[in-house]
Design an enzyme around this catalytic site. Structure first.
Site, PDB file in Angstrom:
ATOM      1  NE  ARG A   1     -11.735  -7.899  -3.693  1.00  0.00           N
ATOM      2  CZ  ARG A   1     -11.093  -7.085  -2.583  1.00  0.00           C
ATOM      3  NH1 ARG A   1      -9.787  -6.878  -2.534  1.00  0.00           N
ATOM      4  NH2 ARG A   1     -11.795  -6.264  -1.854  1.00  0.00           N
TER       5      ARG A   1
ATOM      6  CE  LYS B   1      -3.359  -2.753  -0.082  1.00  0.00           C
ATOM      7  NZ  LYS B   1      -3.944  -2.822  -1.237  1.00  0.00           N
TER       8      LYS B   1
ATOM      9  N   GLY C   1      -8.201  -2.890   2.920  1.00  0.00           N
ATOM     10  CA  GLY C   1      -9.493  -3.182   3.344  1.00  0.00           C
ATOM     11  C   GLY C   1      -9.806  -2.805   4.719  1.00  0.00           C
ATOM     12  N   GLY C   2      -9.103  -1.950   5.152  1.00  0.00           N
ATOM     13  CA  GLY C   2      -9.322  -1.406   6.476  1.00  0.00           C
ATOM     14  C   GLY C   2      -8.585  -2.461   7.667  1.00  0.00           C
TER      15      GLY C   2
ATOM     16  CG  HIS D   1     -14.815   3.639   1.030  1.00  0.00           C
ATOM     17  ND1 HIS D   1     -14.702   2.166   1.521  1.00  0.00           N
ATOM     18  CD2 HIS D   1     -14.335   3.368  -0.299  1.00  0.00           C
ATOM     19  CE1 HIS D   1     -13.741   1.846   0.841  1.00  0.00           C
ATOM     20  NE2 HIS D   1     -13.411   2.501  -0.094  1.00  0.00           N
TER      21      HIS D   1
ATOM     22  CD  GLU E   1     -10.951   0.445  -1.169  1.00  0.00           C
ATOM     23  OE1 GLU E   1     -10.244   1.369  -0.178  1.00  0.00           O
ATOM     24  OE2 GLU E   1     -11.014  -0.591  -1.103  1.00  0.00           O
TER      25      GLU E   1
ATOM     26  NE  ARG F   1     -20.814  -6.411   0.728  1.00  0.00           N
ATOM     27  CZ  ARG F   1     -19.304  -6.582   0.777  1.00  0.00           C
ATOM     28  NH1 ARG F   1     -18.577  -7.076   1.635  1.00  0.00           N
ATOM     29  NH2 ARG F   1     -18.451  -5.931  -0.238  1.00  0.00           N
TER      30      ARG F   1
ATOM     31  CE  LYS G   1      -5.682   4.262   5.919  1.00  0.00           C
ATOM     32  NZ  LYS G   1      -6.224   4.359   4.529  1.00  0.00           N
TER      33      LYS G   1
HETATM   34  C1  MV4 Z   1      -9.363   5.972   5.467  1.00  0.00           C
HETATM   35  C2  MV4 Z   1     -10.353   6.695   6.184  1.00  0.00           C
HETATM   36  C3  MV4 Z   1     -10.247   8.014   6.458  1.00  0.00           C
HETATM   37  N1  MV4 Z   1      -9.007   8.493   6.437  1.00  0.00           N
HETATM   38  N2  MV4 Z   1      -8.166   6.660   5.559  1.00  0.00           N
HETATM   39  C4  MV4 Z   1     -11.574   1.803   4.878  1.00  0.00           C
HETATM   40  C5  MV4 Z   1     -11.355   0.881   3.904  1.00  0.00           C
HETATM   41  C6  MV4 Z   1      -9.927   0.810   3.606  1.00  0.00           C
HETATM   42  N3  MV4 Z   1      -9.593   0.729   2.149  1.00  0.00           N
HETATM   43  C7  MV4 Z   1      -9.752   2.304   3.993  1.00  0.00           C
HETATM   44  N4  MV4 Z   1     -10.683   2.838   4.649  1.00  0.00           N
HETATM   45  C8  MV4 Z   1     -10.582   4.187   5.179  1.00  0.00           C
HETATM   46  N5  MV4 Z   1      -9.387   4.880   5.058  1.00  0.00           N
HETATM   47  C9  MV4 Z   1      -7.956   7.868   5.870  1.00  0.00           C
HETATM   48  N6  MV4 Z   1      -6.809   8.459   5.621  1.00  0.00           N
HETATM   49  C10 MV4 Z   1     -11.676   5.994   6.169  1.00  0.00           C
HETATM   50  C11 MV4 Z   1     -11.785   4.819   5.698  1.00  0.00           C
HETATM   51  C12 MV4 Z   1     -13.091   4.192   5.681  1.00  0.00           C
HETATM   52  C13 MV4 Z   1     -13.656   4.002   6.932  1.00  0.00           C
HETATM   53  C14 MV4 Z   1     -13.129   3.990   7.940  1.00  0.00           C
HETATM   54  C15 MV4 Z   1     -13.855   3.842   9.261  1.00  0.00           C
HETATM   55  C16 MV4 Z   1     -15.105   3.172   9.353  1.00  0.00           C
HETATM   56  C17 MV4 Z   1     -15.786   3.055   8.210  1.00  0.00           C
HETATM   57  C18 MV4 Z   1     -14.952   3.508   6.930  1.00  0.00           C
HETATM   58  C19 MV4 Z   1     -15.713   3.290   5.692  1.00  0.00           C
HETATM   59  C20 MV4 Z   1     -15.111   3.606   4.534  1.00  0.00           C
HETATM   60  C21 MV4 Z   1     -13.774   4.036   4.799  1.00  0.00           C
END
Ligand code: MV4
Length: 506
Positions: free
Chosen positions: A298, A122, A170-171, A214, A281, A344, A164
């Site tokens: 994917r 990442k 995917g969090g 998102h 994303e 889902r 991160k």
């Molecule tokens: C973030 C964010 C806010 N700030 N990054 C969630 C999935 C993954 N691919 C990255 N995600 C996020 N990254 C920064 N710098 C917010 C999300 C995020 C999220 C975070 C907490 C709870 C629900 C979420 C839903 C979508 C995205």
């Protein structure tokens, strides 16, 4: 470059459940011979029955079956499979698997191993996006070597920040840090978690963006450098980093923003020589600024909503691309029409902290009718176990407008019967009645504050009002029909109808 076709007749699907069935269906339509693999827990699964041939690959734990490169390649060799579709999860984003397929002369229906690797790291993905002129969230340029380095950077970008995992996505392995005094312990915990989960404790930092959405863009690329996008999917409705509802288009993305985000997504894909289906994303803020987060290399769980609004079968396109054909889609011909929503459906009890609900599904009644699609791997007698993901079905609807799609989803959710286990269907129904959802005014924190019990109460008031209205209507009708012919109405009782509809719900 001239076309180098690598046509194949036999396809192995290296997955299980609804996505394996979904892929097998497109293979069947293309006249391909299909091969399923299954763990001992899935001996009677739908994907096993759906395929032309099926092979056991070991005991229920995924590590010993669906995650075993050796076992899957052995079945490919034995069965004469010429191509493998990995689905999502399991080995779908494993660069070693993609490479091993290639080395064994088997077509991997997905991107090149190098593209998977480039986006799997990442930190590298952020760098690639930045170098391509794509906006990223303020944060670190490279890996964080020490807590001190993290401290310096966090002071520069300002709290709150997110730690991160470089190998995450995917969090998974994300950690919010709201002040400097939390940083040191959060750093150690996050690094240890990442090390345990991915075998790599490398961390990076980003500013935590709040009140954002998102939004992701579907792309398709071929072997000749052509890349198109198929618009966005709104994925802000998440619970504990798990998506629950997705929709296309997003209520906040207009044609101009779609074009701009799409162009950026195409640029990201081209920067890693991307072939096949992928998803870029983004976070989208209130001022409609968007920032690259990561790229998923994917087919995604939520791909059907894109299929319904564009009319493109993404699995068919994946197979065509993998066999070396030139992309037949041109950007100018890709139009987003109507609105699609996916719920889902999972075997989790929404009234008990979403605890997994295991056991036998004694009876399944699937909704159908206009604009309704159900992608599932379950059937009467299916055993839900703890070995795999609790998601047992995806309910997807399409309609001309978003409002109609919501009404259609409510109707379909009410029709859906899964007897024997608890599911999150009641939760989805309440969300479809939520004024915030209906207005399309939510961000990625919406579900954290959504209260099921509270919403049940407001909904009960609504039901009482509906019953009262039905009773009044019935009375009026009776009076009218007596006046006309002196007999009882031969229409069914409104009470009976109301009761039947209520029974359908539970
Ligand atoms: C973030 C964010 C806010 N700030 N990054 C969630 C999935 C993954 N691919 C990255 N995600 C996020 N990254 C920064 N710098 C917010 C999300 C995020 C999220 C975070 C907490 C709870 C629900 C979420 C839903 C979508 C995205």
């Amino acid at each position: 470059m001239s076309m180098m076709l690598t046509t194949f007749r036999k396809v192995l699907v290296a997955n299980r459940g609804e996505i394996a069935v979904r892929i097998l269906r497109s293979c069947a339509e293309l006249g391909l011979h299909t091969i399923a693999v299954y763990s001992e827990a899935d001996r009677n699964a739908l994907h096993v029955r759906y395929a032309d041939e099926a092979y056991s690959i070991g005991p229920p734990p995924a590590k010993e079956s669906y995650l075993s490169i050796e076992k899957i390649l052995a079945v490919a060799r034995r069965s004469g499979a010429e191509a493998i579709h990995p689905g999502y999860g399991f080995l779908s984003e494993n660069e070693q698997f993609a490479q091993a397929c290639h080395d064994n002369g088997i077509v991997f229906i997905g991107p090149r191993a190098a593209s998977i690797a480039a986006m799997g790291d990442k930190i590298a993905a952020r760098k690639t996006a930045k170098a391509a002129g794509v906006p990223t969230v303020p944060g670190s340029e490279g890996p964080l070597a020490t807590v001190e380095e993290a401290q310096v950077l966090a002071d520069q970008i300002g709290y709150p920040i997110l730690l991160k995992a470089a190998a995450g996505g995917g969090g998974k392995g994300m950690r919010t840090v709201r002040s400097a005094n939390e940083l040191a312990s959060a750093f150690r915990l996050a690094a240890n978690e990442a090390k345990a989960a991915f075998g790599d404790g490398t961390l990076y930092v980003e500013k935590l963006l709040e009140g954002v959405r998102h939004v992701e863009i579907q792309v398709l690329g071929d072997r000749y450098g052509n890349v198109v996008h198929l618009g966005e999917r709104e994925c802000s409705i998440q619970r504990r980093r798990q998506k629950l509802i997705e929709e296309a288009p997003s209520t906040v993305v207009d044609e101009d923003l779609r074009r701009r985000m799409g162009e950026v997504a195409v640029r990201v894909a081209q920067a890693v020589n991307y072939e096949n289906a992928g998803t870029v994303e983004f976070l989208l803020d209130r001022d409609k600024n968007f920032y690259f987060l990561e790229m998923n290399t994917r087919l995604q769980v939520e791909h059907p909503i894109t299929e319904l609004v564009t009319g493109v079968d993404l699995v068919v396109e994946q197979i065509r691309i993998a066999s070396g054909r030139k992309l037949r889609l041109h950007q100018r011909n890709i139009v987003v029409k109507g609105a699609a929503i996916e719920c889902r459906i999972s075997a989790e009890d929404p009234y008990n902290d979403f605890l997994p609900s295991i056991g036998r599904i004694t009876h399944v009644y699937e909704p159908s009718g206009p604009g309704v699609r159900v992608d599932t791997g379950v059937y009467d007698g299916f055993e839900v176990s703890l070995y795999y993901d609790p998601m047992i079905a995806k309910l997807i609807v399409w309609a001309e407008t978003r409002a109609q799609a919501i009404l259609r989803m409510r109707r379909a959710l009410e029709e859906f019967k899964l007897v024997g286990i608890r599911t999150n269907i009641p939760f989805h129904l309440r969300l479809m009645e939520s004024p915030t959802f209906i207005a399309g005014r939510f961000d990625n924190a919406f579900l954290d504050s959504f209260n099921l019990a509270e919403s049940d109460q407001t909904s009960e008031r609504g039901q009482l009002a509906a019953i009262a209205a039905a009773a009044v209507a019935y009375q009026l009708k009776q009076v009218k029909s007596r006046k006309l012919d002196g007999t009882q109405s031969n229409n069914e009782s409104a009470w009976k109808l109301a009761a039947r509809r209520a029974a359908l719900r539970y």
